[in-house]
Design an enzyme around this catalytic site. Sequence first.
Site, mmCIF file in Angstrom:
data_model
loop_
_atom_site.group_PDB
_atom_site.id
_atom_site.type_symbol
_atom_site.label_atom_id
_atom_site.label_comp_id
_atom_site.label_asym_id
_atom_site.label_seq_id
_atom_site.Cartn_x
_atom_site.Cartn_y
_atom_site.Cartn_z
ATOM 1 N N GLY A 132 -3.117 -17.450 -8.352
ATOM 2 C CA GLY A 132 -3.418 -18.770 -8.906
ATOM 3 C C GLY A 132 -2.195 -19.380 -9.587
ATOM 4 O O GLY A 132 -1.093 -18.820 -9.535
ATOM 5 N N CYS A 184 0.846 -1.191 0.000
ATOM 6 C CA CYS A 184 0.000 0.000 0.000
ATOM 7 C C CYS A 184 0.880 1.239 0.000
ATOM 8 O O CYS A 184 2.002 1.215 0.493
ATOM 9 C CB CYS A 184 -0.839 0.001 1.273
ATOM 10 S SG CYS A 184 0.185 -0.130 2.743
ATOM 11 N N GLY A 220 1.507 -18.766 -3.558
ATOM 12 C CA GLY A 220 1.354 -18.304 -4.933
ATOM 13 C C GLY A 220 1.063 -19.505 -5.815
ATOM 14 O O GLY A 220 1.969 -20.236 -6.213
ATOM 15 N N GLY A 221 -0.217 -19.760 -6.046
ATOM 16 C CA GLY A 221 -0.609 -20.824 -6.969
ATOM 17 C C GLY A 221 -0.484 -22.230 -6.438
ATOM 18 O O GLY A 221 -0.547 -23.190 -7.214
ATOM 19 N N THR A 253 -0.358 -10.655 -4.630
ATOM 20 C CA THR A 253 -0.718 -10.785 -6.046
ATOM 21 C C THR A 253 0.188 -9.939 -6.945
ATOM 22 O O THR A 253 0.750 -8.927 -6.515
ATOM 23 C CB THR A 253 -2.179 -10.366 -6.265
ATOM 24 O OG1 THR A 253 -2.360 -9.058 -5.732
ATOM 25 C CG2 THR A 253 -3.132 -11.331 -5.572
HETATM 26 C C1 LIG Z 1 -9.734 -12.574 -3.761
HETATM 27 C C2 LIG Z 1 -8.398 -12.361 -3.093
HETATM 28 C C3 LIG Z 1 -8.337 -11.557 -1.954
HETATM 29 C C4 LIG Z 1 -7.112 -11.344 -1.316
HETATM 30 N N1 LIG Z 1 -7.074 -10.561 -0.202
HETATM 31 C C5 LIG Z 1 -5.889 -10.347 0.431
HETATM 32 C C6 LIG Z 1 -5.838 -9.585 1.620
HETATM 33 O O1 LIG Z 1 -6.858 -9.116 2.147
HETATM 34 N N2 LIG Z 1 -4.611 -9.373 2.180
HETATM 35 C C7 LIG Z 1 -3.454 -9.914 1.654
HETATM 36 O O2 LIG Z 1 -2.376 -9.702 2.227
HETATM 37 N N3 LIG Z 1 -3.490 -10.689 0.552
HETATM 38 C C8 LIG Z 1 -4.671 -10.910 -0.078
HETATM 39 N N4 LIG Z 1 -4.709 -11.709 -1.186
HETATM 40 C C9 LIG Z 1 -3.473 -12.333 -1.671
HETATM 41 C C10 LIG Z 1 -3.355 -13.799 -1.214
HETATM 42 O O3 LIG Z 1 -3.305 -13.883 0.203
HETATM 43 C C11 LIG Z 1 -2.093 -14.467 -1.796
HETATM 44 O O4 LIG Z 1 -0.954 -13.770 -1.346
HETATM 45 C C12 LIG Z 1 -2.069 -14.464 -3.319
HETATM 46 O O5 LIG Z 1 -3.364 -14.642 -3.864
HETATM 47 C C13 LIG Z 1 -1.143 -15.555 -3.902
HETATM 48 O O6 LIG Z 1 -1.549 -16.855 -3.494
HETATM 49 P P1 LIG Z 1 -2.554 -17.784 -4.400
HETATM 50 O O7 LIG Z 1 -2.030 -17.751 -5.816
HETATM 51 O O8 LIG Z 1 -2.489 -19.141 -3.765
HETATM 52 O O9 LIG Z 1 -3.895 -17.158 -4.307
HETATM 53 C C14 LIG Z 1 -5.924 -11.944 -1.832
HETATM 54 C C15 LIG Z 1 -6.007 -12.759 -2.962
HETATM 55 C C16 LIG Z 1 -7.217 -12.985 -3.598
HETATM 56 C C17 LIG Z 1 -7.258 -13.877 -4.814
#
Ligand SMILES: Cc1cc2nc3c(=O)[nH]c(=O)nc-3n(C[C@H](O)[C@H](O)[C@H](O)COP(=O)(O)O)c2cc1C
Length: 299
Positions: free
Chosen positions: A226, A140, A252-253, A202
Amino acid sequence: MSAAATEPQAALELCGIPLRHPVLNGSGTFDAIAARRAFGDALLERFPFAAFVSKTITPKPRAGNPPPRLYETPSGMINSIGLPNKGLAGFLEHDLPPLAELPVPLIVSVMGTSREEFSELVEGVASRDAVAGIELNVSCPNVKSGLIVGEQPSETLALLEALRGLSAKPLIVKLTPNTADPAAVAVAAEEGGADAVSLINTVRASAVAPGGSEPWLGAGSGGLSGPAVRPIALDQVRRVAEAVSIAVIGMGGIETGAHAREFLAAGATAVAVGTASFRDPLAGDRVRRELIEPGANVG
Ligand SMILES: Cc1cc2nc3c(=O)[nH]c(=O)nc-3n(C[C@H](O)[C@H](O)[C@H](O)COP(=O)(O)O)c2cc1C
């Protein structure tokens, strides 16, 4: 690294937080309160994660970004949810009591736009016994400098120096992948007194509305998650783990035990399942089984 060194431990300690296994949730990707409403106490008996990381809270309530907030990509998803939340007071009053009933340690994710805001959040949640640790979402801008805190080692160091004295509870810095050198930011977090880093958040991404030229997402752009981001995450986890001696939480994914194993082999102490939980709320439990139960199907 030898096979023995990469063998996942069933039970472990993550910067002082005891975990029954190495699989957590990614912040914002599993609504434990809604899941409890849907599945009742069965959720508590078979809770998919070894610790629960709350969605990020901010000092004041936020409505989140305008819709549309999601876009499906090949092997991934872009979201621009925009951290809707009840704010610190609303979280403490309404969400903390049900989250405190979960059968695992609670880590609360917080995000501020200044050191003062972060301090208010850390003091507010750290004073509660139910909170085992605090994750600092640093993706942020700092309103004073205009810089994204987690993209700058100097900003990250200054933030940790301001927060470290406020609580003895573990501080975990959630790193953004949207920077040239995440390892330098991780080193700054460690220097400032962080107990662990988690990554990746992300990856900044955009989508165009089908057949048009306008951005699809109401906020203009969002963050990719993802399977599409897994190779980026794995690379960054390896670089960060080589650079710091504090614990690393890799995500991450991750969709299978085999993926989790890759992150642990890259130097992570624990892993988190995020986007995969949207398709299957028990994905975290399956990843755990495939990871640590001998003979479980390792996908
Ligand atoms: C819908 C959504 C909401 C998320 N909200 C947050 C959040 O509130 N705070 C945060 O630090 N990361 C947030 N993330 C990031 C996830 O915690 C994670 O770091 C990221 O999606 C990578 O992991 P993944 O590929 O397994 O989803 C969010 C991700 C998604 C998809």
